[in-house]
Design an enzyme around this catalytic site. Structure first.
Site, mmCIF file in Angstrom:
data_model
loop_
_atom_site.group_PDB
_atom_site.id
_atom_site.type_symbol
_atom_site.label_atom_id
_atom_site.label_comp_id
_atom_site.label_asym_id
_atom_site.label_seq_id
_atom_site.Cartn_x
_atom_site.Cartn_y
_atom_site.Cartn_z
ATOM 1 N N CYS A 165 55.448 50.049 104.288
ATOM 2 C CA CYS A 165 55.544 49.618 102.667
ATOM 3 C C CYS A 165 55.715 48.205 102.746
ATOM 4 O O CYS A 165 56.673 47.683 103.908
ATOM 5 C CB CYS A 165 56.677 50.389 102.110
ATOM 6 S SG CYS A 165 57.027 49.575 100.427
ATOM 7 N N HIS A 166 55.287 47.469 101.891
ATOM 8 C CA HIS A 166 55.772 46.023 101.968
ATOM 9 C C HIS A 166 57.188 45.635 102.046
ATOM 10 O O HIS A 166 57.559 44.604 102.474
ATOM 11 C CB HIS A 166 54.980 45.183 100.825
ATOM 12 C CG HIS A 166 54.734 43.889 100.909
ATOM 13 N ND1 HIS A 166 55.901 42.985 100.360
ATOM 14 C CD2 HIS A 166 53.931 42.943 101.272
ATOM 15 C CE1 HIS A 166 55.506 41.590 100.428
ATOM 16 N NE2 HIS A 166 54.606 41.734 101.394
ATOM 17 N N THR A 167 58.029 46.331 101.270
ATOM 18 C CA THR A 167 59.396 46.149 101.435
ATOM 19 C C THR A 167 60.066 46.076 102.836
ATOM 20 O O THR A 167 60.957 45.215 103.024
ATOM 21 C CB THR A 167 60.062 47.204 100.530
ATOM 22 O OG1 THR A 167 59.857 47.329 99.289
ATOM 23 C CG2 THR A 167 61.712 47.091 100.640
ATOM 24 N N HIS A 190 61.065 53.270 105.450
ATOM 25 C CA HIS A 190 61.643 54.210 104.342
ATOM 26 C C HIS A 190 60.591 55.092 103.615
ATOM 27 O O HIS A 190 61.138 55.810 102.866
ATOM 28 C CB HIS A 190 62.504 53.146 103.357
ATOM 29 C CG HIS A 190 61.541 52.064 102.349
ATOM 30 N ND1 HIS A 190 61.031 51.285 103.285
ATOM 31 C CD2 HIS A 190 60.951 52.307 101.175
ATOM 32 C CE1 HIS A 190 60.398 50.521 102.311
ATOM 33 N NE2 HIS A 190 60.336 51.322 101.121
ATOM 34 N N GLU A 191 59.598 54.950 104.065
ATOM 35 C CA GLU A 191 58.574 55.863 103.584
ATOM 36 C C GLU A 191 58.012 56.935 104.567
ATOM 37 O O GLU A 191 57.521 56.476 105.529
ATOM 38 C CB GLU A 191 57.051 55.273 103.203
ATOM 39 C CG GLU A 191 57.317 54.627 101.884
ATOM 40 C CD GLU A 191 56.015 54.019 101.203
ATOM 41 O OE1 GLU A 191 55.834 53.494 100.002
ATOM 42 O OE2 GLU A 191 54.972 54.350 102.130
ATOM 43 N N CYS A 195 73.285 61.984 93.647
ATOM 44 C CA CYS A 195 74.504 62.780 94.110
ATOM 45 C C CYS A 195 74.568 63.994 93.204
ATOM 46 O O CYS A 195 75.126 64.841 93.673
ATOM 47 C CB CYS A 195 75.648 61.759 94.177
ATOM 48 S SG CYS A 195 75.896 61.426 92.404
ATOM 49 N N CYS A 245 77.325 61.960 89.450
ATOM 50 C CA CYS A 245 77.724 60.852 88.478
ATOM 51 C C CYS A 245 77.189 60.970 87.207
ATOM 52 O O CYS A 245 76.160 61.806 87.120
ATOM 53 C CB CYS A 245 77.408 59.584 89.436
ATOM 54 S SG CYS A 245 75.653 59.222 89.479
ATOM 55 N N CYS A 262 73.292 60.416 87.210
ATOM 56 C CA CYS A 262 72.663 61.824 87.661
ATOM 57 C C CYS A 262 72.655 62.790 86.608
ATOM 58 O O CYS A 262 71.646 63.441 86.509
ATOM 59 C CB CYS A 262 73.126 62.429 88.971
ATOM 60 S SG CYS A 262 72.773 61.379 90.636
ATOM 61 N N CYS A 306 71.582 56.522 90.394
ATOM 62 C CA CYS A 306 72.816 57.057 91.008
ATOM 63 C C CYS A 306 73.990 56.047 91.361
ATOM 64 O O CYS A 306 73.575 55.194 92.014
ATOM 65 C CB CYS A 306 72.353 57.929 92.258
ATOM 66 S SG CYS A 306 74.051 58.736 93.039
ATOM 67 N N ARG A 351 72.745 54.496 94.876
ATOM 68 C CA ARG A 351 71.479 53.497 94.452
ATOM 69 C C ARG A 351 71.490 52.722 95.692
ATOM 70 O O ARG A 351 72.403 52.316 96.372
ATOM 71 C CB ARG A 351 72.170 52.655 93.267
ATOM 72 C CG ARG A 351 71.100 52.077 92.727
ATOM 73 C CD ARG A 351 71.737 51.069 91.501
ATOM 74 N NE ARG A 351 72.401 52.029 90.443
ATOM 75 C CZ ARG A 351 72.909 51.728 89.536
ATOM 76 N NH1 ARG A 351 72.919 50.245 88.958
ATOM 77 N NH2 ARG A 351 73.461 52.628 88.592
ATOM 78 N N CYS A 365 58.207 56.053 98.222
ATOM 79 C CA CYS A 365 58.717 54.870 97.826
ATOM 80 C C CYS A 365 57.529 54.206 96.564
ATOM 81 O O CYS A 365 57.659 54.488 95.494
ATOM 82 C CB CYS A 365 58.792 53.824 98.577
ATOM 83 S SG CYS A 365 59.401 52.203 98.103
ATOM 84 N N ARG A 368 48.311 51.532 102.636
ATOM 85 C CA ARG A 368 49.290 52.229 103.364
ATOM 86 C C ARG A 368 48.671 52.523 104.632
ATOM 87 O O ARG A 368 47.660 53.117 104.920
ATOM 88 C CB ARG A 368 49.592 53.361 102.783
ATOM 89 C CG ARG A 368 50.608 53.376 101.385
ATOM 90 C CD ARG A 368 51.850 52.845 101.856
ATOM 91 N NE ARG A 368 53.016 52.307 101.035
ATOM 92 C CZ ARG A 368 53.081 51.405 100.331
ATOM 93 N NH1 ARG A 368 52.356 50.214 100.650
ATOM 94 N NH2 ARG A 368 54.091 51.379 99.236
#
Length: 378
Positions: free
Chosen positions: A47-49, A69-70, A99, A102, A105, A113, A117, A177, A372
């Site tokens: 991902c670009h992130t 993260h993907e 979670c 909270c 959630c 969350c 988060r 993501c 992707r």
């Protein structure tokens, strides 16, 4: 399983410093602690992130680090207190969590969350403040609680969505993501009605996912706004009917869109992070019922300026985080949309390479050639 409770040695792509090629290393992955899960990653996407934090321009540099993260994987073992997941379950790691306890959630209106988060600066687990990755005893930092550029990773249980084991992980992994973010921005937040007009600002992967949401909603006209005219051909696959390049016009782009649609579009979604695009996205919607949704992340010094009359004229401005999807509750349903052939994911996957060639994936994204790129663990 023979590995339960033991340190696992495996391959991971380590970012040792900003902007330097990732290095495939043998890392030690510790067993999961309380409320944690160790996952065997089978497929991970870029991902670009990931690129953004690898470049570390304008952020706190946290190195050495395992990005990613993907992804899609299978539970290898679970820590104390984990009851919702068991070894063998198929899961999608998510950079933000749920979670389920909270106020956010428990709210039907929020997915932000309190406990889980996204935190881009934290390089350790929230339970004990330690890393689960080491090389020769020296810690390697985590990334947004997932670190999927590793054959095995340890993730908080609240950041894992259990999905249909029949779903192909090499496809649904991209729902972790960007695709879900864009899709949900349209389906969950903008909520266009059938036959309405929708404008999408920015035709990268997130923007095209927002466009896919407009197509699924039955929009009669989908207008793509981008500075790169080459993106129009690709956008047609996602339902784009019109293309507007702001550079082709002498007047502000929001005025162009208002003229094209006899008063403004019904819905607009911004996926660029550019403050001028954000303002144009809001100002181009129709008075009385128009809704604009901001998805992109602006720079810290940006200021959103518009005349208050836009609000008094009943234009609505909204923001969204991860498309308003609750990871554990909602992502399994998005996977089912794909399984029912309602959602097309193959259009987003432009490249596939072995994990050992991860730097090729980075090169493709830096050149703007990939939406992707899927990497399969070997």
């Amino acid at each position: 399983m023979a590995t339960v409770g033991k340190v696992i040695k495996c391959k991971a792509a380590v970012a040792w410093e900003a902007g330097k090629p990732l290095s495939i290393e043998e890392v030690e992955v510790a067993p999961p602690q309380a409320m944690e899960v160790r996952v065997k990653i089978l497929y991970t996407a870029l991902c670009h992130t990931d690129v953004y934090f690898w470049e570390a321009k304008g952020q706190t540099p946290v190195f050495p680090r395992i990005l990613g993260h993907e992804a899609g994987g299978i539970v290898e073992s679970v820590g104390e207190g984990v009851t919702e997941l068991a070894p063998g379950d198929h899961v999608l790691p998510v950079f933000t969590g749920e979670c389920k306890e909270c106020a956010h959630c428990k709210s039907e209106e929020s997915n932000m969350c309190d406990l889980l988060r996204i935190n881009v600066d934290r390089g350790v687990m929230i339970g004990d403040g330690q890393s689960r990755f080491t090389i020769n005893g020296k810690p390697i930092f985590h990334f947004v609680g997932t670190s999927t550029f590793s054959e095995y990773t340890v993730i908080h249980v609240g950041c894992l969505a259990k999905i249909n084991p029949e779903a192909p992980l090499d496809k649904v992994c991209i729902l972790s993501c960007g695709i879900s973010t864009g899709l949900g921005a349209t389906l969950n937040v903008a909520k266009p009605k059938k036959g309405q007009t929708v404008a999408i600002f920015g035709l990268g992967a997130v923007g095209l996912a927002a466009m896919e949401g407009a197509r699924l909603s039955g929009a009669s006209r989908i207008i793509g706004v981008d500075l790169n005219p080459a993106k129009f051909e690709q956008a047609k696959k996602f339902g784009c009917t019109d293309f507007v390049n702001p550079k082709d016009h002498s007047k502000p782009v929001h005025e162009v869109l208002i003229e094209m649609t006899n008063g403004g579009v019904d819905r607009a979604v911004e996926c660029t992070g550019n403050i001028n695009a954000m303002i144009s996205c809001f100002e181009c919607v129709h008075d009385g019922w128009g809704v604009a949704v901001l998805v992109g992340v602006p720079t810290k010094d940006d200021v959103f300026k518009t005349h208050p009359m836009n609000f008094l004229n009943e234009k609505t401005l909204k923001g969204t985080f991860f498309g308003n999807y609750k990871p554990r509750t909602d992502l399994p349903n998005v996977v089912e949309m794909y399984m029912k052939k309602e959602l097309e994911l193959e259009k987003f996957i432009t490249h596939s390479v072995p994990f050992s060639e991860i730097n090729t994936a980075f090169d493709l994204m830096l050149k703007g050639e990939s939406l992707r790129c899927i990497m399969r663990m070997e």
